[in-house]
Motif scaffolding. Sequence first.
Motif, PDB file in Angstrom:
ATOM      1  N   ILE A 214      41.216 -27.755   4.849  1.00 12.87           N
ATOM      2  CA  ILE A 214      41.605 -27.004   3.658  1.00 12.87           C
ATOM      3  C   ILE A 214      41.334 -25.516   3.880  1.00 12.87           C
ATOM      4  CG2 ILE A 214      39.373 -27.087   2.457  1.00 12.87           C
ATOM      5  CD1 ILE A 214      41.037 -27.940  -0.077  1.00 12.87           C
ATOM      6  N   ASP A 215      42.045 -24.699   3.167  1.00  9.55           N
ATOM      7  CA  ASP A 215      41.831 -23.251   3.200  1.00  9.55           C
ATOM      8  C   ASP A 215      40.485 -22.939   2.519  1.00  9.55           C
ATOM      9  OD1 ASP A 215      41.778 -20.539   2.793  1.00  9.55           O
ATOM     10  OD2 ASP A 215      43.851 -20.405   2.052  1.00  9.55           O
ATOM     11  N   GLU A 216      39.545 -22.410   3.287  1.00 10.23           N
ATOM     12  CA  GLU A 216      38.189 -22.191   2.752  1.00 10.23           C
ATOM     13  C   GLU A 216      38.150 -21.165   1.617  1.00 10.23           C
ATOM     14  OE1 GLU A 216      35.654 -21.234   6.055  1.00 10.23           O
ATOM     15  OE2 GLU A 216      36.267 -23.036   7.161  1.00 10.23           O
ATOM     16  N   THR A 217      39.211 -20.376   1.527  1.00  7.33           N
ATOM     17  CA  THR A 217      39.211 -19.351   0.476  1.00  7.33           C
ATOM     18  C   THR A 217      39.914 -19.840  -0.799  1.00  7.33           C
ATOM     19  OG1 THR A 217      41.322 -18.373   1.188  1.00  7.33           O
ATOM     20  CG2 THR A 217      39.313 -17.543   2.241  1.00  7.33           C
ATOM     21  N   HIS A 218      40.440 -21.065  -0.758  1.00  9.11           N
ATOM     22  CA  HIS A 218      41.151 -21.567  -1.939  1.00  9.11           C
ATOM     23  C   HIS A 218      40.174 -21.735  -3.109  1.00  9.11           C
ATOM     24  CE1 HIS A 218      43.328 -24.570  -4.468  1.00  9.11           C
ATOM     25  NE2 HIS A 218      44.345 -23.784  -4.145  1.00  9.11           N
ATOM     26  N   PHE A 219      40.651 -21.468  -4.316  1.00  9.72           N
ATOM     27  CA  PHE A 219      39.737 -21.469  -5.480  1.00  9.72           C
ATOM     28  C   PHE A 219      38.996 -22.797  -5.660  1.00  9.72           C
ATOM     29  CE2 PHE A 219      43.547 -23.262  -7.511  1.00  9.72           C
ATOM     30  CZ  PHE A 219      43.003 -24.215  -8.361  1.00  9.72           C
ATOM     31  N   SER A 220      39.621 -23.889  -5.220  1.00 13.18           N
ATOM     32  CA  SER A 220      39.010 -25.204  -5.455  1.00 13.18           C
ATOM     33  C   SER A 220      37.759 -25.429  -4.607  1.00 13.18           C
ATOM     34  CB  SER A 220      40.034 -26.309  -5.162  1.00 13.18           C
ATOM     35  OG  SER A 220      40.477 -26.224  -3.821  1.00 13.18           O
TER      36      SER A 220
END
Lengths: 156, 615
Positions: free
Chosen positions: B308-314
């Motif tokens: 997953i994108d580590e910067t994604h809000f989730s």
Amino acid sequence: MQKSLYIDPVKCTGCLQCEMACSYIHTGAFNPSKSRIKVFDFEHEGRKVPYTCTQCSEAWCLHACPVDAIKLDAQTGAKVVFEDTCVGCKVCTIACPFGTINYVADTGKVQKCDLCDGDPACVTACPTDAITYVDADWSGLGRMRAWAARANSAAI
Amino acid sequence: MAWTKSILRVNLTEGTCTPEPLNMQWANDYLGSRGLASKYLTEEVDPKVDPLSSDNKLIMSTGPLTGTMASTGGRYTVVTKGPLTGAIACSNSGGYFGAEMKFAGWDMIIFEGRSPTPVYLYLENDKAELRDASHLWGKSTWVTEETIKTAHQDPQIRISSIGQAGENGVLYACVVNDLHRAAGRSGVGTVMGSKNLKAVALRGTKGVSGIRDFKEFLKVTSEKKQILAENAVTGQGLPTYGTQVLMNVINEMGALPTRNHRDVQFEDANKISAEAMVEPRASDGKPQLVTNAACFGCTIACGRIAKIDETHFSVVNKPEYWGASGGLEYEAAWALGSANGVNDLEALQYANLLCNEVGMDPISFGATVGAAMELYEIGVLSKEQIGLDAPFGSAEALVKLAEMTANGEGFGKELGEGSKRLCAQYGRPDLSMTVKGQEFPAYDSRGIQGMGLAYATSNRGACHLRGYTVASEVLGIPVKTDPLTTDGKPALVKAFQDATAAFDSSGLCIFTSFAWTLADIQPQIQAACEGDWSLERLELVGERIWNMEKQFNLAAGLTKADDNLPPRLTTEPAKVGPAKGLVNGLDRMLPEYYELRGWDGEGVPNGPTLERLGL
């Protein structure tokens, strides 16, 4: 020409066909727990890595064995355990830096990769060519070729 | 014999583990895995039983080819009476757990009763013990696996477990094995939770030695692997793109259910597709997909491993989700995405990770969110009732609702009951996109007509894996049929359903059927198993299994009225795409299907049919 196993972990999918083939050739059953090649799953990195004996020239296991149960197969270069001689003392398992020779409680002997007399079953079974059997003097040839191709295309 | 001929009966009430011989007559009539476990269930469990009572049983079963070198020979099945549907539940999983059960010497494990306190079964070859699992209760499937392996100081143990969803009574809880493979549908994990059974931990060192003719078996399995390797779907499409290869294809056909089946095309399908998963992200320059991966013995390797994108809000400040893990399959990407109109690929992956972690079916969960979002949009549900704004397309809502359902918080408790109960609760049962209470998967039956019949008649509720006529109607396997007509579909559905039942009972994966027919499975079974396993016999086994499941459901109280589709699919025409103006023609297909099956007008197998099948 002597050959050696060449393992490219990037191509491994973790299907364990190699472990089944290895165990079948050596024990007559599909039994990964008796395989001499193991696939390791580094799940948090998304990497699967098959690993087995590299058949060291100066083999620690062979030198450590007090009863000379491990001998060189001059044809294949494999260091082969002779079960009739092995006393199961496990000194070889301590000597091997790579952990690729292991004790088998069921038989009271040790086991390791013997290159299947020059026709490794794991190689035949691998569906993705992650395990290949190549010229021992040129195990880097494939990688050299890949880099050579890049050098060439850069020139164009 | 490819069967170990041993089954383990675990009485959770008494705390006993008792081995018994496999009923070989049943093995000969029902093969293994799905068929054999279903036979045991139908013989031992009253069809009218409350699925979550101690009188229900939960059976884990391998097939004769599980644990062999046959490609995809790693499957096992979990069979029980399902709490989501009230019908027979039968969920199949890959990974490594099934093969390990076989290596430990067991064809099947039958769990009965209910443990007074949480336990897990530890099985090391013949040694079977129920161990205390109070310290694992409340823990995720991931923590459970790690804790058990550490406690036994054995990283080679294989584990199936339930997470918080199965403990908290989410009606579509899964049984998760090997971190991200799942017996996913119909709430088999809920039943496991109701029995206070947290996990099954296996270590098998016996191997599979009873192949009838090893030499022939190796020869024929090797030939069949070659067919998989050379086939465009199993040799290229699936390993490269996974099942997600379908997202854009099905969308273009106008058969991608969108926003709770209001629409049949999703304008942002490309943003949640296989192609999107390999696109480098703006944030870190890396694609979401890390690699493909295989289950045990599989030479296709369709599995997705993603980061997953580590910067994604989730997942900001949640490093536990940053590692590589199971990635989006088509059904999950659809249910979490298109079904809710959500186009945020990273949000879908987060919800997918949560589903694996807490053990819940992303199809039923995602589709239930879709129903809730529609109820919100039409004003039936308010922001206050849900606890947040939940319009179609809101990735924030999807993420929050996933967390609430996983933890059994607030409105999440209602989502955990599935779309049928949710929509009934708020007076709009017509908006539940389900059959027999189970949510649809990712094919709209207005654009793929045969799937309407396959869904309506599926014995475990709406499901694509009981008769995947998509293969024929979309991909032309084994022959191309027109997806927009109902002509010939009853016979097609019946043939797919029967063959699938046989595939599922062998221990192999149904995805091989993109390249193989039952005629390719037959010689593999023949080489492995004693007796004469002709193609005709396998076809009969498949049909017998189908009818047996049907009989269980009829005895459970299901009727013709349950072989139905929601009114939206039979009265609201597709608005756009190739199927524009069409509804599903179930009414034209169902009578013909019953007749072909040898069932009466009410869908009850008649005397001659039962006699022919030996039922």
